[in-house]
Every structure is written in C-alpha cells, then in structure tokens.
Design a protein around this motif. Structure first.
Motif, PDB file in Angstrom:
ATOM      1  N   THR A 244       0.840  -1.203   0.000  1.00 26.31           N
ATOM      2  CA  THR A 244       0.000   0.000   0.000  1.00 26.31           C
ATOM      3  C   THR A 244       0.878   1.257   0.000  1.00 26.31           C
ATOM      4  N   ARG A 245       1.888   1.253   0.870  1.00 19.45           N
ATOM      5  CA  ARG A 245       2.784   2.415   0.918  1.00 19.45           C
ATOM      6  C   ARG A 245       3.556   2.561  -0.388  1.00 19.45           C
ATOM      7  N   SER A 246       4.028   1.451  -0.903  1.00 24.21           N
ATOM      8  CA  SER A 246       4.820   1.482  -2.129  1.00 24.21           C
ATOM      9  C   SER A 246       4.011   2.094  -3.275  1.00 24.21           C
ATOM     10  N   LEU A 247       2.767   1.662  -3.393  1.00 24.45           N
ATOM     11  CA  LEU A 247       1.938   2.170  -4.499  1.00 24.45           C
ATOM     12  C   LEU A 247       1.598   3.645  -4.314  1.00 24.45           C
ATOM     13  N   MET A 248       1.456   4.085  -3.057  1.00 23.79           N
ATOM     14  CA  MET A 248       1.185   5.516  -2.838  1.00 23.79           C
ATOM     15  C   MET A 248       2.326   6.350  -3.420  1.00 23.79           C
ATOM     16  N   LEU A 249       3.548   5.954  -3.114  1.00 24.63           N
ATOM     17  CA  LEU A 249       4.711   6.722  -3.560  1.00 24.63           C
ATOM     18  C   LEU A 249       4.935   6.593  -5.062  1.00 24.63           C
ATOM     19  N   VAL A 250       4.984   5.360  -5.513  1.00 22.25           N
ATOM     20  CA  VAL A 250       5.394   5.114  -6.901  1.00 22.25           C
ATOM     21  C   VAL A 250       4.359   5.659  -7.881  1.00 22.25           C
ATOM     22  N   ASP A 294       4.720   0.133  11.584  1.00 17.59           N
ATOM     23  CA  ASP A 294       4.413   0.109  10.150  1.00 17.59           C
ATOM     24  C   ASP A 294       3.007   0.653   9.894  1.00 17.59           C
ATOM     25  N   GLY A 295       2.079   0.290  10.772  1.00 20.88           N
ATOM     26  CA  GLY A 295       0.697   0.759  10.607  1.00 20.88           C
ATOM     27  C   GLY A 295       0.609   2.267  10.741  1.00 20.88           C
ATOM     28  N   LEU A 296       1.265   2.796  11.756  1.00 21.14           N
ATOM     29  CA  LEU A 296       1.271   4.246  11.946  1.00 21.14           C
ATOM     30  C   LEU A 296       1.931   4.936  10.756  1.00 21.14           C
ATOM     31  N   ASP A 297       3.033   4.372  10.280  1.00 19.48           N
ATOM     32  CA  ASP A 297       3.729   4.939   9.134  1.00 19.48           C
ATOM     33  C   ASP A 297       2.819   4.938   7.901  1.00 19.48           C
ATOM     34  N   THR A 298       2.050   3.864   7.742  1.00 17.13           N
ATOM     35  CA  THR A 298       1.131   3.789   6.602  1.00 17.13           C
ATOM     36  C   THR A 298       0.078   4.892   6.697  1.00 17.13           C
ATOM     37  N   LEU A 299      -0.460   5.104   7.884  1.00 18.33           N
ATOM     38  CA  LEU A 299      -1.489   6.141   8.057  1.00 18.33           C
ATOM     39  C   LEU A 299      -0.894   7.533   7.825  1.00 18.33           C
ATOM     40  N   GLN A 303      -1.948  10.154   4.909  1.00 21.74           N
ATOM     41  CA  GLN A 303      -2.279  11.566   5.164  1.00 21.74           C
ATOM     42  C   GLN A 303      -1.558  12.472   4.159  1.00 21.74           C
ATOM     43  N   ALA A 304      -0.271  12.205   3.973  1.00 18.87           N
ATOM     44  CA  ALA A 304       0.512  13.006   3.024  1.00 18.87           C
ATOM     45  C   ALA A 304       0.033  12.774   1.594  1.00 18.87           C
ATOM     46  N   TYR A 305      -0.257  11.533   1.279  1.00 15.30           N
ATOM     47  CA  TYR A 305      -0.741  11.165  -0.065  1.00 15.30           C
ATOM     48  C   TYR A 305      -2.045  11.900  -0.391  1.00 15.30           C
ATOM     49  N   SER A 306      -2.861  12.129   0.643  1.00 14.16           N
ATOM     50  CA  SER A 306      -4.171  12.758   0.435  1.00 14.16           C
ATOM     51  C   SER A 306      -4.084  14.270   0.327  1.00 14.16           C
ATOM     52  N   ARG A 307      -2.944  14.833   0.746  1.00 21.78           N
ATOM     53  CA  ARG A 307      -2.826  16.287   0.739  1.00 21.78           C
ATOM     54  C   ARG A 307      -2.692  16.835  -0.669  1.00 21.78           C
ATOM     55  N   SER A 308      -3.146  18.060  -0.832  1.00 24.06           N
ATOM     56  CA  SER A 308      -3.023  18.672  -2.154  1.00 24.06           C
ATOM     57  C   SER A 308      -1.589  19.137  -2.409  1.00 24.06           C
ATOM     58  N   GLU A 309      -0.817  19.280  -1.326  1.00 22.93           N
ATOM     59  CA  GLU A 309       0.572  19.743  -1.475  1.00 22.93           C
ATOM     60  C   GLU A 309       1.353  18.768  -2.358  1.00 22.93           C
ATOM     61  N   THR A 310       1.899  19.292  -3.432  1.00 21.45           N
ATOM     62  CA  THR A 310       2.623  18.435  -4.371  1.00 21.45           C
ATOM     63  C   THR A 310       3.832  17.798  -3.679  1.00 21.45           C
ATOM     64  N   HIS A 311       3.982  16.512  -3.874  1.00 20.76           N
ATOM     65  CA  HIS A 311       5.148  15.775  -3.394  1.00 20.76           C
ATOM     66  C   HIS A 311       5.243  15.650  -1.868  1.00 20.76           C
ATOM     67  N   ALA A 312       4.163  15.944  -1.146  1.00 23.56           N
ATOM     68  CA  ALA A 312       4.197  15.745   0.315  1.00 23.56           C
ATOM     69  C   ALA A 312       4.571  14.305   0.634  1.00 23.56           C
ATOM     70  N   VAL A 313       4.046  13.375  -0.148  1.00 26.00           N
ATOM     71  CA  VAL A 313       4.310  11.963   0.136  1.00 26.00           C
ATOM     72  C   VAL A 313       5.766  11.607  -0.177  1.00 26.00           C
ATOM     73  N   TYR A 319      13.267  11.601  -0.276  1.00 29.25           N
ATOM     74  CA  TYR A 319      13.878  11.816  -1.586  1.00 29.25           C
ATOM     75  C   TYR A 319      13.845  13.289  -2.006  1.00 29.25           C
ATOM     76  N   LEU A 320      13.089  14.084  -1.255  1.00 32.51           N
ATOM     77  CA  LEU A 320      13.096  15.534  -1.445  1.00 32.51           C
ATOM     78  C   LEU A 320      13.369  16.157  -0.088  1.00 32.51           C
ATOM     79  N   PRO A 321      14.172  17.200  -0.045  1.00 33.22           N
ATOM     80  CA  PRO A 321      14.450  17.837   1.256  1.00 33.22           C
ATOM     81  C   PRO A 321      13.175  18.438   1.863  1.00 33.22           C
TER      82      PRO A 321
END
Lengths: 321, 108
Positions: A244-250, A294-299, A303-313, A319-321
């Motif tokens: 799940t985490r992998s697919l959010m990022l990739v 791992d569960g907390l990290d996934t949540l 949260q970051a994945y859902s944000r409108s802020e580009t590249h928050a995830v 991989y970004l500062p």
C-alpha cells in the motif's frame, strides 16, 4: 476514506506507541535495532524527532567501529540491512536535529556501505535476500544524494548506480522481483525495491536508464497480486502495508492515478484488521510493536498522499528535502 | 480433545489423528506454547509456531516436499525434523507419535 477519522486514529495510536517507549527506545537499554529504526521512522513522520535527541545520540553510541550497526544494539558485528535502516533514520533525523556528532556518524555509515558492496553492485546480509538487502543501502544513498551530503560523493554515486543496475537487471519479465529462497511469491521484495530504491531516481534527475519502465511494471505487478478483499500475500498485514505504501509513492511519482482503488482497498483492509491498539502480523494475531510502527507509518503516509501539497508523500521517503 | 497427559514420558496429546490428514496443518497450544502441526504426505511434523527470527507464524508458512517450512514473514526456511536453518537461527521441533487415534507430542 475520511481523513478526519485517520487523524483521530493516528493521534490515538501515536499516544499508545509513546506509552510503549521503554520497549523501543535505546534510552531504556539495549534494543532490537530493526525495531528502533521502525520507531524512529514514526517519530520522523509524526514530526516529533526534535523531542527525541537522546534516542539519536544512543543510536550513534551503538554504531560499530566499521560504521555499521548490529541487529541487537549490544552486539558488535555489523550487518547491512539494519545498518542501512539505522543510517537512513540518522541522516533524515539530523535534518531537524543538526548535530555534528550525528553528521560524523552518517559519514561513517557511508564508509561502511562503500566498503561492503560487492563487485556486481549487490550488498549481502545473511538474514535477507540479496536484492532486498541491496535496496536498503541504495535507499540510504538516495537520501545522501538528495541532501547533497559531500562525503565521498563520487564514490557514493558510482556505488548507488551499480546497486540500482543490479536491481533493474534482476527484474522478471512479468514486472516482479523474486528470490527463490526468501521471497518465492515476490510480493514484499517487489514492493520494497520500487519504493526504497528505484523510484527515487525519477526525483533525483533520472541518472539510470530503465527506471520508469521498471517501476511501472513493478507497480502493475503489485496490483495484479492484490486479492479482491484488499490484502497481499495471504492476509499478510506487513506485506499489505508494504504494498500500500509502495503504491502511494510510486504511482504519485509516475502520475498514475488509475491505481488509487488498489491503494484504497489495501488501506481499508489494513484498518479493518487493526487490533484495539496496533496491529499484529496477520488478522487475529496479537499486536506487536514493529507492525504497529508500520501501521502508523502507513497512516501518516496516507495523510501526506491525500494532501493537495505536491510531493508531500515523496518527502516521507526523504527523496526531497 | 483428549485430556491425556503423561508427564513422566513428556508425551502430551495434541489432537485426534484424523484432525490432521495428509496435506493439512493445525495449530495447537500446549503448556502455553503455540505448536504448528503439519502432515506432509502422511509424515507428521511439529514445530514451535513462532519463527525464531521475528516471531512470524509458521502455521501460515510454505511447506515443501523436502520437509521444510518457510516463514511467511521473511522467508527463513526450517527443517521440520530438526529445526535447522541456513539462517542464523534454530527452531524448536517436537517428536510426534500416534497411538489409539490420538496424536502425541514429546514436550521437554
């Protein structure tokens, strides 16, 4: 998925995680460093790292003379996988801590990985498949390069490229990665390799050929492997969190929104199989701290994945500062 | 479940033998210890359910025809007869016997 509910759940689980501090903190005594690294990642993504400087100092204190770490903090023989996880947490944590002692420790870790790479680009650890092992120093080097760490810069870049090439060259034609001994199903290793190693290249300037195609095929394979109910690998909570985490990022980096339903099915299944506090390795099993981290990290990543802020995830992989 | 318990010999009843047919597996708890039972082509094996690596549940692992079990968490393989592994760990296995339709395990 109600983001407000996710926030409430994170707050509740984080409070529970802190109550368990004596079981993951090096300030309480010797620990399993794989668990410690999982815990430090939670602190990073909860943005509470500055409150835990002593934990970082303790991590530096148990670094071995060769620059690596041992699976148990009280041991002295370094192994690659856990060393990379510790080094990664150290360099990322030091972005907010800004401690000279930690910077020096990061440089020693760089030396360790440059010293232990094999001719063909792989790193080896008796506890992990070579591909999985290799993805971890590569992941550490991803962040070393993203942050512009100057120590032995050219050698780091060369070692990183060789590690990336070893991974790409071992992808199967179906898009997955396999290891006959450790990972016959291919699920966990494929999830690890695309998120922890390969996809960073697309953020760092596309210096290695074939990465985009390899990530797209790997992500596609992960989707094909998911059960209709949302789990991966026969209800394996650990591996479902990995995928799940992998697919959010990739998929974010690939700008592939078609796989959102797969991600949401995975997340729903993870939430449905949560214990009163935390998670176990499989549905119905007792809670363990590592899986809870791992569960907390996934949540937090969701949260970051859902944000409108580009590249928050992307920032939650460093991989970004 | 029979309540037979013969402490002198260390043999404890685990289940009815017909609850573990060839190809089947079963999880039992004896003296507070989770034990995973496997019947591979008629040969019955018993091993501590928790992988000595990171406590993954071997009952959900992958068996092979050579008498091995691979942990579902990180793939460490153990010989079901001896508990030996190529990895730096040793699993606990238990002797088994069937008498009167009951499967017994030898617990230490």
């Amino acid at each position: 998925m109600d983001v407000q509910n996710i926030e409430t759940l994170i707050k509740d689980e984080y409070a529970s995680f802190l109550r368990e501090r004596d079981n993951w903190s090096l300030t309480a005594g010797p620990q399993d460093l794989e668990l410690v690294a999982h815990a430090l990642r939670v602190l990073l993504h909860a943005r509470t790292t500055p409150d835990f400087l002593d934990d970082y100092r303790a991590l530096v204190a148990c670094q071995n003379v060769d620059g690596g770490w041992s699976p148990l903090s009280s041991d002295t023989e370094s192994t690659v996988w856990v060393s990379a996880f510790c080094g990664l947490m150290l360099i990322r944590g030091n972005r907010s801590l800004q401690q000279a002692q930690l910077s020096q420790s990061v440089r020693q870790a760089i030396d360790y990985f440059l010293d232990t790479q094999h001719q063909d680009g792989r790193w080896v650890d008796p506890a992990w498949a070579d591909l999985d092992t290799t993805s971890h120093p590569v992941s550490f080097f991803n962040v070393v390069m993203a942050l512009g760490e100057p120590h032995r810069q050219q050698e780091v870049r060369r070692a990183w490229q060789q590690g990336m090439r070893f991974i790409i060259d071992n992808q199967s034609s179906d898009g997955g990665w396999y290891d006959e001994e450790f990972h016959p199903s291919g699920v966990e290793i494929t999830a690890h390799l695309i998120q922890d190693a390969l996809v960073a290249d697309l953020v760092l300037g596309q210096q290695v050929s074939g990465v985009r195609a390899a990530c797209a095929k790997g992500a596609g394979r992960l989707c094909d492997w998911q059960a209709q109910a949302g789990w991966w690998d026969e209800e394996n909570i650990d591996h479902t969190m990995d995928c799940t985490r992998s697919l959010m990022l990739v998929t974010h980096i690939l700008e592939d929104s078609d796989k959102r339903d797969t991600i949401m099915r995975g997340l729903s299944w993870i939430l449905d199989n949560k214990n009163d506090h935390g998670w176990g390795d499989f549905p119905g099993m007792e809670t363990n701290l590592e899986r809870t981290c791992d569960g907390l990290d996934t949540l937090l990543k969701y949260q970051a994945y859902s944000r409108s802020e580009t590249h928050a995830v992307v920032k939650l992989w460093g991989y970004l500062p | 479940m029979p309540s037979l318990h013969t402490p002198a010999s260390g043999w404890q009843a685990a289940c009815q033998a017909d609850e573990l047919l060839p190809g089947e597996r079963k999880l039992v708890t004896l003296d507070g210890v989770e034990i995973a039972l496997f019947n591979i082509a008629g040969a019955v094996f018993a091993i501590n359910n928790r992988c000595p690596h990171r406590k993954g549940p071997l009952i959900r692992g992958y068996t092979d025809s050579a008498g091995g079990i691979k942990c579902p968490m990180h793939g460490w393989r153990f010989d079901l007869r001896t508990g030996q592994s190529r990895r730096p760990a040793q699993a606990t296995t238990y002797r088994t016997k069937t008498e009167g339709g009951i499967l017994y395990l030898a617990l230490p």
